[in-house]
Design an enzyme around this catalytic site. Structure first.
Site, PDB file in Angstrom:
ATOM      1  N   GLU A 242      44.390 -27.030  35.672  1.00  0.00           N
ATOM      2  CA  GLU A 242      44.111 -25.043  35.711  1.00  0.00           C
ATOM      3  C   GLU A 242      42.724 -25.292  34.513  1.00  0.00           C
ATOM      4  OE1 GLU A 242      47.887 -23.691  34.141  1.00  0.00           O
ATOM      5  OE2 GLU A 242      48.936 -24.583  35.369  1.00  0.00           O
TER       6      GLU A 242
ATOM      7  N   CYS B  87      12.859   4.276  12.422  1.00  0.00           N
ATOM      8  CA  CYS B  87      12.079   5.728  12.349  1.00  0.00           C
ATOM      9  C   CYS B  87      12.836   6.949  12.197  1.00  0.00           C
ATOM     10  CB  CYS B  87      11.536   5.739  13.589  1.00  0.00           C
ATOM     11  SG  CYS B  87      10.573   7.125  14.264  1.00  0.00           S
TER      12      CYS B  87
ATOM     13  N   TYR C   5      52.581 -20.359  33.574  1.00  0.00           N
ATOM     14  CA  TYR C   5      53.288 -20.630  33.319  1.00  0.00           C
ATOM     15  C   TYR C   5      54.753 -19.600  33.550  1.00  0.00           C
ATOM     16  CZ  TYR C   5      56.623 -23.327  29.662  1.00  0.00           C
ATOM     17  OH  TYR C   5      57.336 -23.616  29.207  1.00  0.00           O
TER      18      TYR C   5
ATOM     19  N   CYS D 246       6.575   6.339  18.243  1.00  0.00           N
ATOM     20  CA  CYS D 246       5.906   8.008  18.005  1.00  0.00           C
ATOM     21  C   CYS D 246       5.410   8.069  16.763  1.00  0.00           C
ATOM     22  CB  CYS D 246       6.986   8.416  17.274  1.00  0.00           C
ATOM     23  SG  CYS D 246       7.592   8.215  15.601  1.00  0.00           S
TER      24      CYS D 246
ATOM     25  N   LYS E  12      37.999 -27.955  26.210  1.00  0.00           N
ATOM     26  CA  LYS E  12      37.065 -27.121  26.204  1.00  0.00           C
ATOM     27  C   LYS E  12      35.689 -27.906  27.175  1.00  0.00           C
ATOM     28  CE  LYS E  12      38.162 -23.409  23.865  1.00  0.00           C
ATOM     29  NZ  LYS E  12      38.316 -23.238  22.752  1.00  0.00           N
TER      30      LYS E  12
HETATM   31  S1  IVH Z   1      49.608 -22.502  29.246  1.00  0.00           S
HETATM   32  C1  IVH Z   1      52.831 -23.591  25.220  1.00  0.00           C
HETATM   33  N1  IVH Z   1      47.379 -22.379  30.220  1.00  0.00           N
HETATM   34  O1  IVH Z   1      45.194 -20.042  26.258  1.00  0.00           O
HETATM   35  C2  IVH Z   1      51.462 -23.591  26.199  1.00  0.00           C
HETATM   36  N2  IVH Z   1      47.348 -21.527  28.518  1.00  0.00           N
HETATM   37  O2  IVH Z   1      44.174 -21.860  23.706  1.00  0.00           O
HETATM   38  C3  IVH Z   1      51.538 -22.013  26.848  1.00  0.00           C
HETATM   39  N3  IVH Z   1      45.224 -19.944  28.016  1.00  0.00           N
HETATM   40  O3  IVH Z   1      47.508 -19.287  24.502  1.00  0.00           O
HETATM   41  C4  IVH Z   1      49.682 -21.741  27.576  1.00  0.00           C
HETATM   42  N4  IVH Z   1      44.822 -20.337  30.549  1.00  0.00           N
HETATM   43  O4  IVH Z   1      46.725 -17.704  26.518  1.00  0.00           O
HETATM   44  C5  IVH Z   1      47.633 -21.709  29.625  1.00  0.00           C
HETATM   45  N5  IVH Z   1      45.969 -22.345  32.430  1.00  0.00           N
HETATM   46  C6  IVH Z   1      46.511 -22.052  31.113  1.00  0.00           C
HETATM   47  C7  IVH Z   1      45.403 -20.907  30.495  1.00  0.00           C
HETATM   48  C8  IVH Z   1      46.666 -20.512  28.865  1.00  0.00           C
HETATM   49  C9  IVH Z   1      44.260 -19.861  29.156  1.00  0.00           C
HETATM   50  C10 IVH Z   1      45.496 -19.557  26.978  1.00  0.00           C
HETATM   51  C11 IVH Z   1      46.396 -18.749  26.616  1.00  0.00           C
HETATM   52  C12 IVH Z   1      46.978 -19.773  25.207  1.00  0.00           C
HETATM   53  C13 IVH Z   1      46.105 -20.024  25.121  1.00  0.00           C
HETATM   54  C14 IVH Z   1      45.460 -21.557  23.642  1.00  0.00           C
END
Ligand code: IVH
Length: 685
Positions: A124, A442, A237, A427, A323
């Site tokens: 995702e 200034c 989720y 100016c 990341k």
């Molecule tokens: S799953 C138990 N899915 O990333 C794990 N989190 O760095 C539940 N986030 O706190 C998180 N996109 O705020 C999940 N597709 C995604 C996400 C996602 C962004 C954020 C979320 C989490 C943080 C962790």
């Protein structure tokens, strides 16, 4: 017969449900957002129709129906601060954890090795906003909790309800009794950029990225402002007992069927190769998305396998984030130009050979100040690295080696060294650098065009005097024509002078004059903000105006007295004192007063005791007996000052449950006493 009856009844039952929903939403929009969507008449007609239908179908009686209660303005009271604490703190049913990060194929392979063989992995997008947990009871949205500290969060439901894609109610028979949907609240790029543009015009601090903007927005006390900013949410989720589906993918598909906003970018993968292909695709394609993403999330698809893998203290073992690397580009620095702001700060700007970065063409980037340029030894003609990562205003993060690098230290090259201008590019006044500040300024406040125009622009802006029809261009025109040289000149403008200008007829001239006339009713706190005293933003102005309810008392306040106001530090206090020492400002204020501006507000309540006189108190954690706002009021009523951060000047910390670990450490390091809620109440009787 039965069937026939139910067929006849069905449309009316449907209508009852639809009317309840519509009226409930209309109530919310009317009472909470102050943005009515129905006329009073339409509302009444619908309400009557619903009453008639409910009388016809008594078995559908529901105490929560809009016919059974008046529209609540509870939230509105909260907005005005009369009901104490802003958000309810609620314990999460399931802790809100974070994710372990990875940055390479190797790290992903290492994670996969620990999973059962043949496992399915759902890929995702990782949305870069802030997480939210939506609670649905019997299909109705009942709470929307921020992550908070992972164990408990703030219920920001009224703000969440402004997001059009979040259903308030799932109109289906088959929804479970309770479920939670978690996801990410985001401010789309377009909205973020518009918001920052607005803030820039008002010289308010910019949000560094859409995540900060979303977070600031979600914590606002005024859902109308939240609605105006235009948040969105993606959900990723579903959690709860006895939910349908055996896999994560199935659950998200179900959520999508129920009307939730689930991304289409979800893919079930069976190998690391497939995962890497997904990553490669989205690393490029994400630049075309309307919202910010900072990576991807890999999740084990099978829920039984998820359960078996379980959790570490902070993260699930069944999921990991990958990341994306921050995007950087090398480009030519053609020239350094300088921008003079409303307060005279001169900011160096890099003019670049245009380059594509995170979906937008970048040709200007901030160089912050002289020290920054010198520390990287940047000169026009250099190839520089531009980055647009977390911060959205592109920045220069480095420079490529020059061919002559080896000889760069020779005296000949020293002459080519960068030097900051000594005079104002607008100016010609000699620039000054205040000790302890990085910026050159200034000092020619009343003679430097961008400062004069900037002050007028700020004065008329929406959050200040809110005078319509006077945009940047019109102000520039009036300035050129000698009609406006300062804010007080606005109140001397004549219809014929305005109407005589190109592009402005009598109608727009009258509009401008009407706006100027209406501005005479703008309350004192906003007038104070509009004056544009350096570092006195909207919130600080409100706090000052609350304490000093007339300009005459404020004018005589000493820096020390001003420092007793929350949020006012020595620097701001000095700026205020200096402002009132300047005879030119006093003349302006005299003209503004004669024009009829509000320079008085409601009197602040006098402290009822001096038990805490002279003390600076930090409130931290959560409390059982009173809300934070109530404690703040108690401190102020007893002559104390509530401050946000711990310093050596802090008298003590009113420490509730779950006090932040950083504050605790700082307090320990500085030897500052922690006072429990009970001890404090005892102190105050
Ligand atoms: S799953 C138990 N899915 O990333 C794990 N989190 O760095 C539940 N986030 O706190 C998180 N996109 O705020 C999940 N597709 C995604 C996400 C996602 C962004 C954020 C979320 C989490 C943080 C962790």
């Amino acid at each position: 017969m039965m069937d026939l009856f139910s067929e006849i009844e069905e449309p009316e039952r449907e209508e009852i449900r639809a009317l309840r929903k519509e009226l409930e939403e209309a109530n919310y929009k009317y009472y909470v957002l102050n943005m009515p969507t129905l006329s009073d008449r339409e509302f009444d007609e619908k309400m009557h129709r619903l009453q008639a239908l409910e009388a016809q179908f008594p078995d559908m009686f529901d105490p929560k129906s809009p016919t059974q209660h008046v529209g609540s303005d509870l939230q509105r009271d909260k907005v005005q601060g009369t009901k104490g604490k802003a958000f309810e703190t609620v314990k999460h049913k399931y802790p809100m954890l974070s994710l372990a990060n990875s940055y390479s194929r190797e790290e992903i392979e290492e994670w996969v090795r620990k999973l059962p063989s043949g496992v399915e992995i759902v890929c995702e997008l990782k949305y870069d906003g802030l997480s939210i947990s939506l609670w649905y009871e019997k299909g109705v949205l009942v709470k929307a909790l921020t992550r908070g500290d992972g164990q408990q969060g703030d219920n920001v439901i009224d703000n969440i309800k402004t997001i059009p894609s979040i259903p308030w109610k799932i109109e289906r028979e088959d929804v479970p009794a309770f479920f939670e949907l978690r996801g990410e609240v985001l401010l789309p790029w377009e909205r973020f950029e518009a918001l920052n543009k607005e803030r820039e015009e008002q010289e308010e601090p910019l949000f560094a990225n859409p995540r900060n903007a979303a977070s600031g927005t979600l914590k606002l006390q005024d859902p109308r402002e939240v609605a105006r900013r235009g948040l969105d949410a993606y959900l990723y989720y579903m959690i709860g007992e006895n939910l349908p589906g055996n896999t994560h993918f199935e659950r998200l598909s179900t959520a999508k069927e129920w009307g939730f906003h689930i991304s289409d970018a979800i893919k079930v993968c069976h190998s690391v190769d497939e995962v890497m292909a997904y990553i490669a695709y989205w690393d490029t394609e994400r630049k075309n998305l309307p919202v910010a993403t900072d990576g991807i999330v890999l999740k084990v698809n099978n829920l039984a396998q998820q359960e078996e893998l379980g959790y570490t203290a902070k993260t699930p073992r069944w999921a990991i984030a990958y990341k994306f690397p921050a995007e950087k580009q090398l480009t030519l620095l053609k020239e350094i130009t300088y921008q003079v702001g409303r307060t005279g700060v001169v900011t160096p700007v890099a003019n670049l050979e245009p380059v594509q970065l995170s979906g937008t063409m970048v040709q200007r980037a901030t160089l912050h100040n002289e020290d920054f340029i010198k520390s990287l030894d940047i000169r026009p003609g250099d190839k520089v690295w531009v980055e647009k990562g977390g911060e959205i205003i592109p920045k220069i993060v480095g420079r490529a080696d020059r061919n002559d690098e080896m000889s760069a230290t020779s005296s000949l090259n020293d002459e080519m060294m960068y030097s900051f201008p000594t005079t104002c590019p607008e100016c010609g006044a000699e620039l000054v650098r205040v000790e302890g500040e990085a910026a050159w300024r200034c000092p020619n406040e009343t003679g430097c065009p961008p400062q004069i125009k900037g002050k007028i622009e700020h004065f008329v802006s929406r959050k200040a005097m809110n005078i319509d029809g006077l945009g940047e261009e019109t102000i520039d025109l009036f300035y050129q024509k000698g009609l406006l040289k300062n804010i007080a000149d606005l109140y001397d403008l004549k219809l014929e002078d305005i109407a005589a200008q190109e592009r402005l007829g009598e109608k727009s001239a009258q509009n401008i004059l009407d706006g100027i006339e209406a501005s005479k009713q703008v309350p004192w706190a906003r007038v104070l903000f509009a004056l544009g005293i350096r570092m006195v933003g909207e919130t600080t102005a409100k706090k000052i105006a609350k304490k000093y309810n007339t300009i005459d008392t404020l004018m005589w306040a000493t820096a020390e007295q001003l420092c007793a106001i929350e949020d006012v530090g020595p620097q701001i206090a000095e700026n205020i004192v200096k402002y009132f020492e300047d005879i030119r400002n006093l003349e302006l204020l005299d003209r503004l007063r004669k024009a009829g501006l509000q320079m008085e507000g409601e009197a602040a309540p006098e402290p009822t005791s001096d038990k805490l006189a002279g003390m600076s108190i930090v409130i931290s954690g959560t409390f059982a007996h009173h809300s934070r706002d109530e404690y703040k009021a108690i401190i102020e009523q007893n002559g104390g000052k509530n401050v946000g951060s711990v310093s050596k000047k802090t008298s003590f910390i009113l420490a509730g449950e779950n006090m932040g670990p950083e504050k605790r450490k700082k307090a320990e390091d500085l030897g500052i006493r922690l006072v429990t809620e009970e001890e404090f109440l005892e102190m105050m009787n």
